[in-house]
Design an enzyme around this catalytic site. Structure first.
Site, PDB file in Angstrom:
ATOM      1  N   LYS A  58     -10.586  -7.954   2.128  1.00 30.97           N
ATOM      2  CA  LYS A  58     -11.521  -6.908   2.552  1.00 30.97           C
ATOM      3  C   LYS A  58     -12.907  -7.141   1.945  1.00 30.97           C
ATOM      4  O   LYS A  58     -13.919  -7.038   2.640  1.00 30.97           O
ATOM      5  CB  LYS A  58     -10.972  -5.550   2.106  1.00 30.97           C
ATOM      6  CG  LYS A  58     -11.807  -4.373   2.512  1.00 30.97           C
ATOM      7  CD  LYS A  58     -11.538  -3.170   1.635  1.00 30.97           C
ATOM      8  CE  LYS A  58     -12.102  -3.304   0.258  1.00 30.97           C
ATOM      9  NZ  LYS A  58     -13.552  -3.177   0.151  1.00 30.97           N
ATOM     10  N   GLN A 102      -5.425   2.028  -1.618  1.00 31.58           N
ATOM     11  CA  GLN A 102      -4.439   1.012  -1.303  1.00 31.58           C
ATOM     12  C   GLN A 102      -3.020   1.531  -1.587  1.00 31.58           C
ATOM     13  O   GLN A 102      -2.759   2.101  -2.644  1.00 31.58           O
ATOM     14  CB  GLN A 102      -4.766  -0.227  -2.156  1.00 31.58           C
ATOM     15  CG  GLN A 102      -4.127  -1.496  -1.701  1.00 31.58           C
ATOM     16  CD  GLN A 102      -4.444  -1.885  -0.283  1.00 31.58           C
ATOM     17  OE1 GLN A 102      -5.566  -1.738   0.186  1.00 31.58           O
ATOM     18  NE2 GLN A 102      -3.437  -2.357   0.434  1.00 31.58           N
ATOM     19  N   ASP A 125      -8.888   4.218   7.065  1.00 31.62           N
ATOM     20  CA  ASP A 125      -7.515   3.765   7.318  1.00 31.62           C
ATOM     21  C   ASP A 125      -6.868   4.572   8.446  1.00 31.62           C
ATOM     22  O   ASP A 125      -5.837   4.164   8.988  1.00 31.62           O
ATOM     23  CB  ASP A 125      -6.655   3.992   6.061  1.00 31.62           C
ATOM     24  CG  ASP A 125      -6.364   2.731   5.289  1.00 31.62           C
ATOM     25  OD1 ASP A 125      -6.394   1.641   5.887  1.00 31.62           O
ATOM     26  OD2 ASP A 125      -6.106   2.846   4.071  1.00 31.62           O
TER      27      ASP A 125
HETATM   28  N1  GUN Z   1      -1.064  -1.311   2.199  1.00 35.64           N
HETATM   29  C1  GUN Z   1      -0.712  -2.201   3.148  1.00 35.64           C
HETATM   30  N2  GUN Z   1      -1.511  -2.101   4.217  1.00 35.64           N
HETATM   31  C2  GUN Z   1      -2.385  -1.127   3.943  1.00 35.64           C
HETATM   32  C3  GUN Z   1      -3.484  -0.557   4.656  1.00 35.64           C
HETATM   33  O1  GUN Z   1      -3.793  -0.917   5.799  1.00 35.64           O
HETATM   34  N3  GUN Z   1      -4.144   0.438   4.025  1.00 35.64           N
HETATM   35  C4  GUN Z   1      -3.803   0.882   2.797  1.00 35.64           C
HETATM   36  N4  GUN Z   1      -4.512   1.861   2.266  1.00 35.64           N
HETATM   37  N5  GUN Z   1      -2.811   0.377   2.099  1.00 35.64           N
HETATM   38  C5  GUN Z   1      -2.118  -0.619   2.671  1.00 35.64           C
END
Ligand code: GUN
Length: 299
Positions: A58, A102, A125
């Site tokens: 990211k 996350q 998200d």
């Molecule tokens: N853990 C695995 N994939 C994701 C995601 O797309 N967003 C978040 N916040 N945590 C994750």
């Protein structure tokens, strides 16, 4: 002699590169107008390996398109209240357009409580129930990254979806359920008849054999086999797994939820693993961040 058409491999990397070019151009316009770039923040608690690599990707990709990117890192001793306070801080920071917490979180922290604390206007998200509800009612909403990436792949590959039978395998909150809703929508794109299959579905093979499009997000390596697929079907593979393979130097190979070698010869289009759906996840998050910056979803 057999006159078999090769399937078209949907190239996630190519589509991701195209979108990143578009995002970079948008950022350039903002900077030219004397504005600040969009700012995406990731909050990470503890040291889950998968989370670390997602956050690293990211950061890298944010920078590639000219976004500001920050990471808030906390040890797994962080209390739930401390995390909620951090979310309040980010909700109120006018220079943060979107943020993600996350997942997974350490066991002593209630994930639902945390997700519900995020301001839906910054929930890039798309995990907050307000965004899920708005999506259900076909209102503007942040769409979670993986379903968003799947829709982008189908749309940019000009897959004919109208009136087609789409089978979704897997009903998770972050992939199967939202993608089933999106594929059934009466929008410019989608308009499928959708069947949502899961672990309790009977006759899954027969259902899949009637599908024009199959989206597999069940989290089981090579679940979808050649005998489950009709000629000409479009196959979207959401899974990504390491399976032991002693013939490889590193001792494993990466596979999806689809048995590629069996299914590809029957498919008209298929996504590879790696290089497919996964490559669009972060890009979708960046697209959502630009929408948050531009107040496209909420006034
Ligand atoms: N853990 C695995 N994939 C994701 C995601 O797309 N967003 C978040 N916040 N945590 C994750």
């Amino acid at each position: 002699m057999e006159n078999k058409k090769e399937p078209i491999i949907i190239d996630g990397k190519l589509i991701a590169a195209e979108i990143k070019k578009e995002l970079s151009a948008e950022v350039a316009k903002l900077l030219d107008a004397g504005k600040r770039p969009p700012h995406l923040v990731a909050v990470i608690v503890g040291n889950d390996g998968a989370s670390e690599s997602y956050v690293a990707s990211k950061e890298k990709q944010s920078k590639e398109v000219g976004f500001m990117s920050s990471v808030y890192r906390f040890p797994d001793t962080l209390t739930e209240q401390e995390l909620l306070n951090t979310i309040d801080f980010l909700n109120n920071d006018p220079e943060v357009d979107g943020f993600i917490v996350q997942l997974p979180l350490p066991k002593h922290i209630n994930e639902n409580k945390v997700v519900q604390r995020i301001d839906p206007r910054k929930d890039v998200d798309g995990f907050h129930p307000t965004n899920g509800g708005r999506m259900m009612y076909n209102m503007p909403s942040f769409i979670p990254a993986t379903p968003f990436g799947i829709m982008t792949m189908l749309e940019r590959s000009k897959i004919d979806t109208v009136g087609k039978h789409c089978v979704v395998i897997g009903r998770s909150n972050i992939v199967g359920t939202p993608v089933a809703v999106l594929m059934s929508r009466n929008n410019n794109f989608a308009n499928c008849t959708v069947t949502l299959c899961h672990s309790k579905t009977k006759n899954i093979k027969e259902i899949c054999l009637g599908a024009d499009i199959i989206i597999v997000a069940i989290g089981k390596p090579e679940f979808l086999t050649g005998d489950m697929v009709k000629e000409g079907a479009v196959i979207i593979d959401v899974g990504i797994h390491r399976v032991e393979d002693k013939t490889k130097e590193r001792g494993y190979r990466v596979v999806g939820d689809v048995k590629f070698d069996e299914v590809a010869p029957k498919a008209s289009y298929i996504t590879p693993v790696p290089g497919g759906v996964g490559t669009l996840t972060v890009v979708s998050l960046l697209q959502n961040t630009l929408k948050a910056y531009n107040h496209e979803i909420y006034e």
